[in-house]
Design a protein around this motif. Structure first.
Motif, short mmCIF file in Angstrom:
data_model
loop_
_atom_site.label_atom_id
_atom_site.label_comp_id
_atom_site.label_asym_id
_atom_site.label_seq_id
_atom_site.Cartn_x
_atom_site.Cartn_y
_atom_site.Cartn_z
N GLU A 1 0.83 -1.21 0.00
CA GLU A 1 0.00 0.00 0.00
C GLU A 1 0.87 1.26 0.00
O GLU A 1 0.59 2.23 -0.73
CB GLU A 1 -0.94 0.01 1.22
CG GLU A 1 -1.99 -1.10 1.19
CD GLU A 1 -1.45 -2.48 1.58
OE1 GLU A 1 -0.38 -2.57 2.23
OE2 GLU A 1 -2.09 -3.47 1.21
N ALA A 2 1.91 1.28 0.83
CA ALA A 2 2.80 2.45 0.91
C ALA A 2 3.56 2.65 -0.40
O ALA A 2 3.74 3.78 -0.86
CB ALA A 2 3.78 2.29 2.07
N ILE A 3 3.99 1.56 -1.00
CA ILE A 3 4.73 1.65 -2.28
C ILE A 3 3.80 2.17 -3.37
O ILE A 3 4.18 3.06 -4.14
CB ILE A 3 5.35 0.28 -2.65
CG1 ILE A 3 6.42 -0.08 -1.62
CG2 ILE A 3 5.92 0.31 -4.06
CD1 ILE A 3 6.92 -1.51 -1.72
N LYS A 4 2.57 1.65 -3.43
CA LYS A 4 1.61 2.12 -4.43
C LYS A 4 1.34 3.61 -4.25
O LYS A 4 1.26 4.35 -5.23
CB LYS A 4 0.29 1.34 -4.31
CG LYS A 4 0.39 -0.08 -4.80
CD LYS A 4 -0.93 -0.81 -4.56
CE LYS A 4 -0.76 -2.29 -4.77
NZ LYS A 4 -1.98 -3.03 -4.46
N GLU A 5 1.21 4.04 -3.00
CA GLU A 5 0.96 5.46 -2.74
C GLU A 5 2.16 6.30 -3.18
O GLU A 5 1.99 7.37 -3.75
CB GLU A 5 0.66 5.69 -1.26
CG GLU A 5 0.26 7.12 -0.97
CD GLU A 5 -0.22 7.33 0.45
OE1 GLU A 5 -0.03 8.44 0.96
OE2 GLU A 5 -0.79 6.39 1.05
N SER A 6 3.36 5.82 -2.91
CA SER A 6 4.56 6.55 -3.35
C SER A 6 4.59 6.68 -4.86
O SER A 6 4.94 7.73 -5.40
CB SER A 6 5.82 5.83 -2.86
OG SER A 6 5.93 5.87 -1.47
N ILE A 7 4.21 5.61 -5.55
CA ILE A 7 4.23 5.62 -7.02
C ILE A 7 3.17 6.56 -7.57
O ILE A 7 3.45 7.39 -8.44
CB ILE A 7 4.04 4.19 -7.59
CG1 ILE A 7 5.22 3.30 -7.22
CG2 ILE A 7 3.82 4.23 -9.10
CD1 ILE A 7 4.99 1.82 -7.47
N THR A 8 1.95 6.44 -7.09
CA THR A 8 0.84 7.20 -7.68
C THR A 8 0.76 8.65 -7.22
O THR A 8 0.37 9.51 -7.99
CB THR A 8 -0.51 6.51 -7.40
OG1 THR A 8 -0.70 6.38 -5.99
CG2 THR A 8 -0.57 5.14 -8.07
N LYS A 9 1.15 8.91 -5.96
CA LYS A 9 1.01 10.27 -5.42
C LYS A 9 2.33 11.01 -5.27
O LYS A 9 2.36 12.21 -5.05
CB LYS A 9 0.29 10.23 -4.08
CG LYS A 9 -1.14 9.71 -4.19
CD LYS A 9 -1.82 9.68 -2.85
CE LYS A 9 -3.23 9.15 -3.00
NZ LYS A 9 -3.90 9.06 -1.69
#
Length: 144
Positions: free
Chosen positions: A107-115
């Protein structure tokens, strides 16, 4: 008179074609098939249907190996210029560390990528969900 009989015969043949097409369409509907224009837009090959697993071009779910290969290819194109080809870090932090500043969860990695993140990590909100999923899987596998 001969010309009229040819025209009449062609009309009957044309009507037979329409009748046959209608019967075939009815059979397809009865079998659960829908005409092309009535089908919802489908995700491109490799993209999951809403809420589904990533799909191969053959329509089956992607294997973990396929996800990692796809993630690696996207990582090389989108991320390697800052994080290094193997995620070892360059102008951006190493992705091979045991933990990240914002967490090493999917979840944290996805957030770093998208946001994005303050201090240099740009947002890649234009990536498709499958791209984010596969990059995340790839990054999760970089831990040494």
């Amino acid at each position: 008179m001969h010309d009229r009989s040819i025209v009449a015969e062609q009309k009957i043949s044309g009507h037979r074609g329409i009748i046959v097409a209608c019967i075939l369409a009815g059979c397809l509907v009865a079998a659960g098939c829908k005409p092309q224009q009535e089908q919802p837009a489908q995700a491109p090959a490799g993209m999951p249907a809403q809420g589904g697993a990533p799909q191969t071009t053959m329509g089956g779910p992607m294997s973990d190996q396929q996800k990692l290969a796809m993630g690696g290819a996207i990582f090389e194109k989108q991320c390697a210029s800052c994080h290094g080809k193997e995620g070892s870090g360059m102008s951006a932090p190493s992705l091979q560390k045991a933990d990240f500043k914002y967490g090493r969860t999917p979840e944290a990695i996805k957030e770093s990528i998208t946001k994005g993140r303050p201090g240099g990590m740009p947002a890649f909100g234009n990536l498709q969900e499958i791209e984010v999923e596969t990059i995340t899987a790839y990054v999760m596998g970089l831990k040494k």
